[in-house]
Design a protein around this motif. Structure first.
Motif, PDB file in Angstrom:
ATOM      1  N   TYR A  16       0.839  -1.181   0.006  1.00  0.00           N
ATOM      2  CA  TYR A  16       0.058  -0.255   0.018  1.00  0.00           C
ATOM      3  C   TYR A  16       0.642   1.299   0.027  1.00  0.00           C
ATOM      4  O   TYR A  16       0.626   2.315  -0.682  1.00  0.00           O
ATOM      5  N   LYS A  17       1.942   1.113   0.843  1.00  0.00           N
ATOM      6  CA  LYS A  17       2.827   2.375   0.893  1.00  0.00           C
ATOM      7  C   LYS A  17       3.404   2.748  -0.541  1.00  0.00           C
ATOM      8  O   LYS A  17       3.569   3.990  -0.873  1.00  0.00           O
ATOM      9  N   GLU A  18       3.682   1.627  -1.383  1.00  0.00           N
ATOM     10  CA  GLU A  18       4.124   1.781  -2.655  1.00  0.00           C
ATOM     11  C   GLU A  18       3.279   2.273  -3.678  1.00  0.00           C
ATOM     12  O   GLU A  18       3.508   2.867  -4.685  1.00  0.00           O
ATOM     13  N   ASP A  19       2.211   1.702  -3.435  1.00  0.00           N
ATOM     14  CA  ASP A  19       0.905   1.947  -4.557  1.00  0.00           C
ATOM     15  C   ASP A  19      -0.217   1.962  -3.868  1.00  0.00           C
ATOM     16  O   ASP A  19      -0.955   1.092  -3.985  1.00  0.00           O
ATOM     17  N   PRO A  20      -0.799   3.159  -3.174  1.00  0.00           N
ATOM     18  CA  PRO A  20      -1.929   3.159  -2.442  1.00  0.00           C
ATOM     19  C   PRO A  20      -3.399   2.790  -3.267  1.00  0.00           C
ATOM     20  O   PRO A  20      -3.843   2.252  -2.765  1.00  0.00           O
ATOM     21  N   ASP A  21      -3.406   3.434  -4.543  1.00  0.00           N
ATOM     22  CA  ASP A  21      -4.452   3.270  -5.269  1.00  0.00           C
ATOM     23  C   ASP A  21      -4.714   1.973  -5.650  1.00  0.00           C
ATOM     24  O   ASP A  21      -5.869   1.368  -5.729  1.00  0.00           O
ATOM     25  N   ARG A  58     -11.850   2.115   3.745  1.00  0.00           N
ATOM     26  CA  ARG A  58     -12.972   1.619   3.080  1.00  0.00           C
ATOM     27  C   ARG A  58     -13.962   3.230   2.624  1.00  0.00           C
ATOM     28  O   ARG A  58     -14.501   3.486   1.719  1.00  0.00           O
ATOM     29  N   MET A  59     -13.869   3.808   3.829  1.00  0.00           N
ATOM     30  CA  MET A  59     -14.498   5.099   3.753  1.00  0.00           C
ATOM     31  C   MET A  59     -13.572   6.074   2.540  1.00  0.00           C
ATOM     32  O   MET A  59     -14.431   6.822   1.757  1.00  0.00           O
ATOM     33  N   LYS A  60     -12.502   5.952   2.555  1.00  0.00           N
ATOM     34  CA  LYS A  60     -11.592   6.704   1.604  1.00  0.00           C
ATOM     35  C   LYS A  60     -12.077   6.213   0.137  1.00  0.00           C
ATOM     36  O   LYS A  60     -12.370   7.139  -0.795  1.00  0.00           O
ATOM     37  N   LEU A  61     -12.203   4.831   0.045  1.00  0.00           N
ATOM     38  CA  LEU A  61     -12.523   4.173  -1.528  1.00  0.00           C
ATOM     39  C   LEU A  61     -14.062   4.732  -1.818  1.00  0.00           C
ATOM     40  O   LEU A  61     -14.391   5.233  -2.917  1.00  0.00           O
ATOM     41  N   TYR A  62     -14.706   4.713  -0.633  1.00  0.00           N
ATOM     42  CA  TYR A  62     -16.323   5.130  -1.021  1.00  0.00           C
ATOM     43  C   TYR A  62     -16.385   6.634  -1.227  1.00  0.00           C
ATOM     44  O   TYR A  62     -17.158   6.834  -2.275  1.00  0.00           O
ATOM     45  N   LYS A  64     -14.379   8.199  -3.056  1.00  0.00           N
ATOM     46  CA  LYS A  64     -13.576   8.282  -4.556  1.00  0.00           C
ATOM     47  C   LYS A  64     -14.731   7.939  -5.580  1.00  0.00           C
ATOM     48  O   LYS A  64     -14.984   8.348  -6.509  1.00  0.00           O
ATOM     49  N   ASP A  65     -15.451   6.628  -4.909  1.00  0.00           N
ATOM     50  CA  ASP A  65     -16.611   6.183  -5.705  1.00  0.00           C
ATOM     51  C   ASP A  65     -17.766   5.557  -5.055  1.00  0.00           C
ATOM     52  O   ASP A  65     -17.678   4.321  -4.752  1.00  0.00           O
ATOM     53  N   PRO A  66     -18.559   6.554  -4.735  1.00  0.00           N
ATOM     54  CA  PRO A  66     -19.917   6.078  -3.869  1.00  0.00           C
ATOM     55  C   PRO A  66     -20.656   4.884  -4.451  1.00  0.00           C
ATOM     56  O   PRO A  66     -21.316   4.375  -3.711  1.00  0.00           O
ATOM     57  N   GLY A  67     -20.645   4.489  -5.664  1.00  0.00           N
ATOM     58  CA  GLY A  67     -21.282   3.627  -6.348  1.00  0.00           C
ATOM     59  C   GLY A  67     -20.935   2.326  -6.104  1.00  0.00           C
ATOM     60  O   GLY A  67     -21.528   0.926  -5.978  1.00  0.00           O
ATOM     61  N   SER A  68     -19.598   2.061  -5.744  1.00  0.00           N
ATOM     62  CA  SER A  68     -18.925   0.726  -5.344  1.00  0.00           C
ATOM     63  C   SER A  68     -18.696   0.596  -4.181  1.00  0.00           C
ATOM     64  O   SER A  68     -18.553   1.623  -3.062  1.00  0.00           O
ATOM     65  N   LEU A  69     -18.471  -0.607  -3.679  1.00  0.00           N
ATOM     66  CA  LEU A  69     -17.804  -1.064  -2.367  1.00  0.00           C
ATOM     67  C   LEU A  69     -18.753  -0.575  -1.042  1.00  0.00           C
ATOM     68  O   LEU A  69     -18.111  -0.629  -0.039  1.00  0.00           O
ATOM     69  N   ARG A  70     -19.905  -0.237  -1.424  1.00  0.00           N
ATOM     70  CA  ARG A  70     -20.944  -0.298  -0.295  1.00  0.00           C
ATOM     71  C   ARG A  70     -20.980  -1.314   0.538  1.00  0.00           C
ATOM     72  O   ARG A  70     -21.142  -1.106   1.859  1.00  0.00           O
ATOM     73  N   SER A  71     -21.192  -2.526  -0.116  1.00  0.00           N
ATOM     74  CA  SER A  71     -21.094  -3.624   0.566  1.00  0.00           C
ATOM     75  C   SER A  71     -19.950  -3.755   1.738  1.00  0.00           C
ATOM     76  O   SER A  71     -20.351  -4.218   2.753  1.00  0.00           O
ATOM     77  N   THR A  72     -18.859  -3.832   1.160  1.00  0.00           N
ATOM     78  CA  THR A  72     -17.645  -3.950   2.306  1.00  0.00           C
ATOM     79  C   THR A  72     -17.773  -2.890   3.059  1.00  0.00           C
ATOM     80  O   THR A  72     -17.520  -2.960   4.382  1.00  0.00           O
ATOM     81  N   LEU A  73     -18.072  -1.639   2.732  1.00  0.00           N
ATOM     82  CA  LEU A  73     -18.322  -0.604   3.835  1.00  0.00           C
ATOM     83  C   LEU A  73     -19.367  -0.888   4.987  1.00  0.00           C
ATOM     84  O   LEU A  73     -18.987  -0.592   6.102  1.00  0.00           O
ATOM     85  N   ALA A  74     -20.381  -1.329   4.346  1.00  0.00           N
ATOM     86  CA  ALA A  74     -21.467  -1.671   5.185  1.00  0.00           C
ATOM     87  C   ALA A  74     -21.039  -3.030   6.327  1.00  0.00           C
ATOM     88  O   ALA A  74     -21.244  -2.818   7.148  1.00  0.00           O
ATOM     89  N   ASN A  75     -20.100  -3.980   5.606  1.00  0.00           N
ATOM     90  CA  ASN A  75     -19.467  -4.884   6.480  1.00  0.00           C
ATOM     91  C   ASN A  75     -18.741  -4.377   7.513  1.00  0.00           C
ATOM     92  O   ASN A  75     -18.615  -4.724   8.616  1.00  0.00           O
TER      93      ASN A  75
END
Length: 170
Positions: A16-21, A58-62, A64-75
């Motif tokens: 992650y430190k080398e390539d966060p995205d 997961r909040m950071k990812l959400y 950036k793209d609220p349409g994706s990763l909602r399931s894992t954020l909810a988890n």
């Protein structure tokens, strides 16, 4: 298992430190599963830290793209809520469970068959929070919603809800 998961987290932190995205989602998953390992071992204090880290990523990812990763954020919200509930940190537990319910409701509206069980679990967890805080009517309402969802699941697969129903009547 927790030791092996910690090793996975350590390796993914380096990536992650080398390539966060590229490694943000996989690091969040690793943190989440490390938290679950500690939760299963009944080490709630240890479980909360990696679960918070997973939620933050997961909040950071959400964002950036609220349409994706909602399931894992909810988890993440749900898992952290369970841990807080076990620690009797009821306000934090309630906040996390409410967030899980809100996200899972949206997911359920889009795809009822895929998210019915998860929404029921979050309603049940929220009901436990409300009950512990002596908010009995609210507890009854969300627990009833959980039961209705699980009954719908049971129509399709009678064995799918035995554990859940046993918890209700325990």
């Amino acid at each position: 298992a927790a030791k092996a998961m910690q090793t996975t987290v350590d390796l993914r932190v380096l990536l992650y430190k080398e390539d966060p995205d590229s490694f943000c989602a996989s690091l969040a998953d690793s943190y989440h599963f490390l938290g679950v390992c500690y939760e299963v071992l009944r080490k709630m204090v240890e479980a909360i830290k990696p679960m918070k880290a997973a939620l933050d990523l997961r909040m950071k990812l959400y964002e950036k793209d609220p349409g994706s990763l909602r399931s894992t954020l909810a988890n993440s919200y749900h898992g952290l809520g369970r841990c807080y509930l076990q620690q009797w940190e009821l306000l934090d537990a309630e906040s996390m469970m409410e967030a899980a319910v809100n996200l899972r409701k949206k997911l359920y509206e889009e795809d009822p068959d895929s998210f019915r069980s998860a929404l029921a679990d979050s309603y049940y967890g929220l009901g436990k929070c409300y009950y512990q805080r002596r908010r009995i009517l609210e507890a009854a309402k969300v627990t009833h919603a959980a039961v209705k969802l699980k009954e719908k699941l049971r129509e399709k697969d009678p064995d799918s809800c035995r554990v859940f129903m046993a918890k209700l009547y325990h």
